[in-house]
Design a protein around this motif. Structure first.
Motif, PDB file in Angstrom:
ATOM      1  N   TYR A  67      43.605  -6.681 -32.226  1.00  0.00           N
ATOM      2  CA  TYR A  67      42.724  -7.732 -31.727  1.00  0.00           C
ATOM      3  C   TYR A  67      41.286  -7.287 -31.896  1.00  0.00           C
ATOM      4  CZ  TYR A  67      46.898  -9.705 -29.685  1.00  0.00           C
ATOM      5  OH  TYR A  67      48.149 -10.231 -29.524  1.00  0.00           O
ATOM      6  N   LEU A  68      40.479  -8.131 -32.505  1.00  0.00           N
ATOM      7  CA  LEU A  68      39.074  -7.813 -32.727  1.00  0.00           C
ATOM      8  C   LEU A  68      38.292  -7.823 -31.421  1.00  0.00           C
ATOM      9  CD1 LEU A  68      38.410  -9.941 -35.927  1.00  0.00           C
ATOM     10  CD2 LEU A  68      38.865  -7.495 -35.771  1.00  0.00           C
ATOM     11  N   GLY A  69      37.133  -7.208 -31.447  1.00  0.00           N
ATOM     12  CA  GLY A  69      36.249  -7.201 -30.280  1.00  0.00           C
ATOM     13  C   GLY A  69      35.848  -5.795 -29.909  1.00  0.00           C
ATOM     14  N   THR A  70      34.793  -5.712 -29.112  1.00  0.00           N
ATOM     15  CA  THR A  70      34.263  -4.411 -28.712  1.00  0.00           C
ATOM     16  C   THR A  70      34.731  -3.989 -27.327  1.00  0.00           C
ATOM     17  OG1 THR A  70      32.298  -5.426 -27.759  1.00  0.00           O
ATOM     18  CG2 THR A  70      32.173  -4.742 -30.085  1.00  0.00           C
ATOM     19  N   GLY A  71      35.246  -4.927 -26.555  1.00  0.00           N
ATOM     20  CA  GLY A  71      35.646  -4.609 -25.193  1.00  0.00           C
ATOM     21  C   GLY A  71      34.486  -4.609 -24.222  1.00  0.00           C
ATOM     22  N   ILE A  72      33.394  -5.277 -24.575  1.00  0.00           N
ATOM     23  CA  ILE A  72      32.238  -5.291 -23.677  1.00  0.00           C
ATOM     24  C   ILE A  72      31.913  -6.684 -23.130  1.00  0.00           C
ATOM     25  CG2 ILE A  72      30.471  -5.586 -25.458  1.00  0.00           C
ATOM     26  CD1 ILE A  72      28.906  -3.405 -23.751  1.00  0.00           C
ATOM     27  N   GLY A  73      32.463  -7.733 -23.701  1.00  0.00           N
ATOM     28  CA  GLY A  73      32.127  -9.098 -23.293  1.00  0.00           C
ATOM     29  C   GLY A  73      32.384  -9.390 -21.829  1.00  0.00           C
ATOM     30  N   LEU A  74      33.564  -9.052 -21.330  1.00  0.00           N
ATOM     31  CA  LEU A  74      33.883  -9.333 -19.924  1.00  0.00           C
ATOM     32  C   LEU A  74      33.097  -8.435 -18.973  1.00  0.00           C
ATOM     33  CD1 LEU A  74      37.708  -9.959 -20.203  1.00  0.00           C
ATOM     34  CD2 LEU A  74      35.918 -11.650 -19.773  1.00  0.00           C
ATOM     35  N   ALA A  75      32.751  -7.235 -19.418  1.00  0.00           N
ATOM     36  CA  ALA A  75      31.913  -6.353 -18.591  1.00  0.00           C
ATOM     37  C   ALA A  75      30.512  -6.942 -18.435  1.00  0.00           C
ATOM     38  CB  ALA A  75      31.835  -4.958 -19.209  1.00  0.00           C
ATOM     39  N   ILE A  76      29.970  -7.482 -19.525  1.00  0.00           N
ATOM     40  CA  ILE A  76      28.650  -8.126 -19.459  1.00  0.00           C
ATOM     41  C   ILE A  76      28.709  -9.346 -18.553  1.00  0.00           C
ATOM     42  CG2 ILE A  76      26.948  -9.431 -20.796  1.00  0.00           C
ATOM     43  CD1 ILE A  76      27.577  -7.498 -23.141  1.00  0.00           C
ATOM     44  N   LEU A  77      29.753 -10.146 -18.703  1.00  0.00           N
ATOM     45  CA  LEU A  77      29.906 -11.321 -17.851  1.00  0.00           C
ATOM     46  C   LEU A  77      29.928 -10.938 -16.376  1.00  0.00           C
ATOM     47  CD1 LEU A  77      30.578 -14.353 -17.398  1.00  0.00           C
ATOM     48  CD2 LEU A  77      32.985 -13.668 -17.529  1.00  0.00           C
ATOM     49  N   ARG A  78      30.735  -9.958 -16.027  1.00  0.00           N
ATOM     50  CA  ARG A  78      30.840  -9.563 -14.614  1.00  0.00           C
ATOM     51  C   ARG A  78      29.507  -9.047 -14.089  1.00  0.00           C
ATOM     52  NH1 ARG A  78      35.837  -6.603 -11.898  1.00  0.00           N
ATOM     53  NH2 ARG A  78      36.463  -8.761 -11.632  1.00  0.00           N
ATOM     54  N   ARG A  79      28.840  -8.193 -14.858  1.00  0.00           N
ATOM     55  CA  ARG A  79      27.540  -7.648 -14.416  1.00  0.00           C
ATOM     56  C   ARG A  79      26.508  -8.758 -14.221  1.00  0.00           C
ATOM     57  NH1 ARG A  79      26.088  -1.996 -15.179  1.00  0.00           N
ATOM     58  NH2 ARG A  79      24.133  -2.811 -14.376  1.00  0.00           N
ATOM     59  N   ALA A  80      26.470  -9.706 -15.145  1.00  0.00           N
ATOM     60  CA  ALA A  80      25.518 -10.809 -15.038  1.00  0.00           C
ATOM     61  C   ALA A  80      25.807 -11.641 -13.796  1.00  0.00           C
ATOM     62  CB  ALA A  80      25.576 -11.678 -16.292  1.00  0.00           C
ATOM     63  N   LEU A  81      27.069 -11.956 -13.560  1.00  0.00           N
ATOM     64  CA  LEU A  81      27.420 -12.748 -12.387  1.00  0.00           C
ATOM     65  C   LEU A  81      27.115 -12.001 -11.090  1.00  0.00           C
ATOM     66  CD1 LEU A  81      30.723 -14.373 -13.614  1.00  0.00           C
ATOM     67  CD2 LEU A  81      28.612 -15.568 -13.008  1.00  0.00           C
ATOM     68  N   GLU A  82      27.376 -10.697 -11.057  1.00  0.00           N
ATOM     69  CA  GLU A  82      27.069  -9.917  -9.857  1.00  0.00           C
ATOM     70  C   GLU A  82      25.570  -9.927  -9.563  1.00  0.00           C
ATOM     71  OE1 GLU A  82      28.875  -6.134 -10.720  1.00  0.00           O
ATOM     72  OE2 GLU A  82      30.839  -6.797 -10.001  1.00  0.00           O
ATOM     73  N   ARG A  83      24.739  -9.882 -10.606  1.00  0.00           N
ATOM     74  CA  ARG A  83      23.282  -9.925 -10.402  1.00  0.00           C
ATOM     75  C   ARG A  83      22.838 -11.266  -9.819  1.00  0.00           C
ATOM     76  NH1 ARG A  83      19.372  -6.637 -12.958  1.00  0.00           N
ATOM     77  NH2 ARG A  83      20.317  -4.672 -13.552  1.00  0.00           N
ATOM     78  N   MET A  84      23.630 -12.311 -10.100  1.00  0.00           N
ATOM     79  CA  MET A  84      23.327 -13.642  -9.570  1.00  0.00           C
ATOM     80  C   MET A  84      24.129 -13.939  -8.302  1.00  0.00           C
ATOM     81  SD  MET A  84      23.046 -15.861 -13.075  1.00  0.00           S
ATOM     82  CE  MET A  84      24.397 -15.102 -13.987  1.00  0.00           C
ATOM     83  N   ARG A  85      24.700 -12.897  -7.708  1.00  0.00           N
ATOM     84  CA  ARG A  85      25.518 -12.989  -6.501  1.00  0.00           C
ATOM     85  C   ARG A  85      26.776 -13.836  -6.710  1.00  0.00           C
ATOM     86  NH1 ARG A  85      22.381 -15.298  -2.195  1.00  0.00           N
ATOM     87  NH2 ARG A  85      21.233 -16.264  -3.843  1.00  0.00           N
ATOM     88  N   GLY A  86      27.293 -13.806  -7.926  1.00  0.00           N
ATOM     89  CA  GLY A  86      28.530 -14.505  -8.243  1.00  0.00           C
ATOM     90  C   GLY A  86      29.653 -13.509  -8.471  1.00  0.00           C
ATOM     91  N   GLN A  87      30.771 -14.024  -8.910  1.00  0.00           N
ATOM     92  CA  GLN A  87      31.910 -13.157  -9.181  1.00  0.00           C
ATOM     93  C   GLN A  87      32.820 -13.776 -10.230  1.00  0.00           C
ATOM     94  OE1 GLN A  87      34.381 -12.674  -5.651  1.00  0.00           O
ATOM     95  NE2 GLN A  87      33.206 -14.264  -4.650  1.00  0.00           N
ATOM     96  N   THR A  88      33.703 -12.965 -10.776  1.00  0.00           N
ATOM     97  CA  THR A  88      34.671 -13.407 -11.759  1.00  0.00           C
ATOM     98  C   THR A  88      35.940 -12.581 -11.618  1.00  0.00           C
ATOM     99  OG1 THR A  88      35.059 -13.875 -14.102  1.00  0.00           O
ATOM    100  CG2 THR A  88      33.875 -11.853 -13.598  1.00  0.00           C
TER     101      THR A  88
END
Length: 76
Positions: A33-54
């Motif tokens: 499977y292609l990909g770097t394995g960083i997309g979901l980590a970026i999503l979670r970090r961004a949401l946490e900075r906005m007081r959100g979650q995933t």
């Protein structure tokens, strides 16, 4: 309010649900499977900075359901 994104892919075993949100964390070889394995980590970090979650609901039969949630905007 939650936004859900679903797929009917290979699914993710429950013991790996938290792993997929770690930076450069891959469950399969890049040849599989292609990909770097960083997309979901970026999503979670961004949401946490906005007081959100995933998170994810998934199994190896039906695929995955990812959700993301942001707090309601403050009233002025």
């Amino acid at each position: 309010m939650r936004l859900w994104v679903e797929d009917n892919g290979i699914g993710i075993a429950s013991e790996n649900h938290n792993r997929i949100f770690g930076g450069f964390e891959r469950l399969h070889a890049e040849e599989t499977y292609l990909g770097t394995g960083i997309g979901l980590a970026i999503l979670r970090r961004a949401l946490e900075r906005m007081r959100g979650q995933t998170n994810v609901e998934s199994d190896l039969v039906t695929g995955s359901r990812f959700w993301l949630e942001l707090p309601a905007p403050a009233e002025f």
